[in-house]
Design a protein around this motif. Sequence first.
Motif, PDB file in Angstrom:
ATOM      1  N   GLY A 127       0.796  -1.227   0.000  1.00  0.00           N
ATOM      2  CA  GLY A 127       0.000   0.000   0.000  1.00  0.00           C
ATOM      3  C   GLY A 127       0.822   1.267   0.000  1.00  0.00           C
ATOM      4  O   GLY A 127       0.471   2.267   0.625  1.00  0.00           O
ATOM      5  N   ILE A 128       1.949   1.250  -0.687  1.00  0.00           N
ATOM      6  CA  ILE A 128       2.824   2.428  -0.667  1.00  0.00           C
ATOM      7  C   ILE A 128       2.980   2.991  -2.079  1.00  0.00           C
ATOM      8  O   ILE A 128       2.885   2.257  -3.062  1.00  0.00           O
ATOM      9  N   THR A 129       3.175   4.272  -2.157  1.00  0.00           N
ATOM     10  CA  THR A 129       3.469   4.866  -3.461  1.00  0.00           C
ATOM     11  C   THR A 129       4.671   5.800  -3.326  1.00  0.00           C
ATOM     12  O   THR A 129       5.185   5.990  -2.231  1.00  0.00           O
ATOM     13  N   PHE A 130       5.120   6.351  -4.442  1.00  0.00           N
ATOM     14  CA  PHE A 130       6.310   7.198  -4.393  1.00  0.00           C
ATOM     15  C   PHE A 130       5.919   8.664  -4.208  1.00  0.00           C
ATOM     16  O   PHE A 130       4.758   9.037  -4.406  1.00  0.00           O
ATOM     17  N   TYR A 131       6.906   9.486  -3.867  1.00  0.00           N
ATOM     18  CA  TYR A 131       6.659  10.925  -3.733  1.00  0.00           C
ATOM     19  C   TYR A 131       6.488  11.542  -5.120  1.00  0.00           C
ATOM     20  O   TYR A 131       7.217  11.193  -6.058  1.00  0.00           O
ATOM     21  N   THR A 132       5.546  12.442  -5.222  1.00  0.00           N
ATOM     22  CA  THR A 132       5.331  13.135  -6.496  1.00  0.00           C
ATOM     23  C   THR A 132       5.435  14.639  -6.286  1.00  0.00           C
ATOM     24  O   THR A 132       5.320  15.136  -5.154  1.00  0.00           O
ATOM     25  N   PHE A 133       5.671  15.326  -7.370  1.00  0.00           N
ATOM     26  CA  PHE A 133       5.621  16.793  -7.360  1.00  0.00           C
ATOM     27  C   PHE A 133       4.835  17.213  -8.592  1.00  0.00           C
ATOM     28  O   PHE A 133       5.175  16.814  -9.714  1.00  0.00           O
ATOM     29  N   LEU A 134       3.768  17.940  -8.386  1.00  0.00           N
ATOM     30  CA  LEU A 134       2.862  18.344  -9.468  1.00  0.00           C
ATOM     31  C   LEU A 134       2.427  17.132 -10.307  1.00  0.00           C
ATOM     32  O   LEU A 134       2.384  17.186 -11.541  1.00  0.00           O
ATOM     33  N   GLY A 135       2.186  16.038  -9.632  1.00  0.00           N
ATOM     34  CA  GLY A 135       1.647  14.852 -10.293  1.00  0.00           C
ATOM     35  C   GLY A 135       2.677  13.951 -10.947  1.00  0.00           C
ATOM     36  O   GLY A 135       2.331  12.915 -11.497  1.00  0.00           O
ATOM     37  N   LEU A 136       3.948  14.313 -10.886  1.00  0.00           N
ATOM     38  CA  LEU A 136       5.004  13.522 -11.531  1.00  0.00           C
ATOM     39  C   LEU A 136       5.941  12.975 -10.454  1.00  0.00           C
ATOM     40  O   LEU A 136       6.165  13.646  -9.435  1.00  0.00           O
TER      41      LEU A 136
END
Length: 351
Positions: A228-237
């Motif tokens: 249940g983990i995802t990566f860090y994004t910035f402005l959707g990327l």
Amino acid sequence: MLPVTVEHAAQTPSIFLESAYFNFVLKAVYHATKTVLAFLQRDSVLYWPFLISTLAIAWLAWRVGSAAPDPGTKSSWRAFSRSHLSRELWWHPSARLDYRFYVINGVVFPLLAAPFLFGEQVVANILNSLSTTAPGLAAAGTSTGVVITLVFTVVFFVAYDLGRFLAHSLLHDVGILWEFHKVHHSAEVLTPMTTFRAHPVDLLVMAWGGALVTGLATWLFHRFVHSGITFYTFLGLHVMIWVFSLIGNLRHSQVWLSYGKTLNYWLISPAHHQLHHSAEPRHHGCNRGFELAIWDRMYGTLCVPTDVPGRLQFGLGDDTDGRWRSVGRLYLWPFRLLAKRVQGALQARRA
Ligand SMILES: [Zn+2]
Ligand SMILES: [Zn+2]
């Protein structure tokens, strides 16, 4: 005679065809608009912050001197624009072809390739469904800590870079795929628009490479480290892809910018990729990586940029250089070359 009701009308084949046609036109208009307004799309390398950073870094590189051919003129904006913003470069027949191909393929590729595209989540889900009975470590829960998210952010980025390196290597090493990748290497000058000069088959292979390896990494991470983990994004990327995109457009440019003696062995600089496009036989097939140079080091294809090489000649370095100058050729020549290759192989077998 039956009265024509709404239900009957909806089932009439001609009306169905009209509606399919209408949907097709709508999709085409949508993709055309997206293509033209790429500078507003956060997932495009032409997103306006990336364009500004490209110009700023190119100018900085010029000021510092690594990209300036003549130290006496390096601080002058006029000299910079003469060298990097010239009509000779941006209006070269090869560059003009890039613009035409960008607009047309921006509509054609999504329409043609949509049924064949998939993301890493699809791969991860398939692996998950295949492995429900296989033994594995229990997932660590669904809460997300900063450290674990940071680790997954890096893992995903490394997997994405590896997947694209593997796909790019296949495009170079597998003869039938090379015929399609030639479209990208047929560019005679490099501008950021050359990024988009890629045959739909080439784009599909690249997309599959990225999705397969990131899908595998996502599945492994979720199964054995933390679910249940995802990566860090910035402005959707993805945040790291965002950072590398600030300089990414210079890969396809005449701005010679490398990262110095040590970093050149770890990261792919714009100069690395310019060598990848060099028409000189000694550079053919080198520097296939995108952000990390470690894959090329391991595969034996790293070509470290050293001094400013003078003016590099870009292209395939064969007798077809300068002959790919039409959109039709970019789409169709790979098939012709492929047919020739198959014919040659069959003849060699018969002989
Ligand atoms: Zn390229
Ligand atoms: Zn290549």
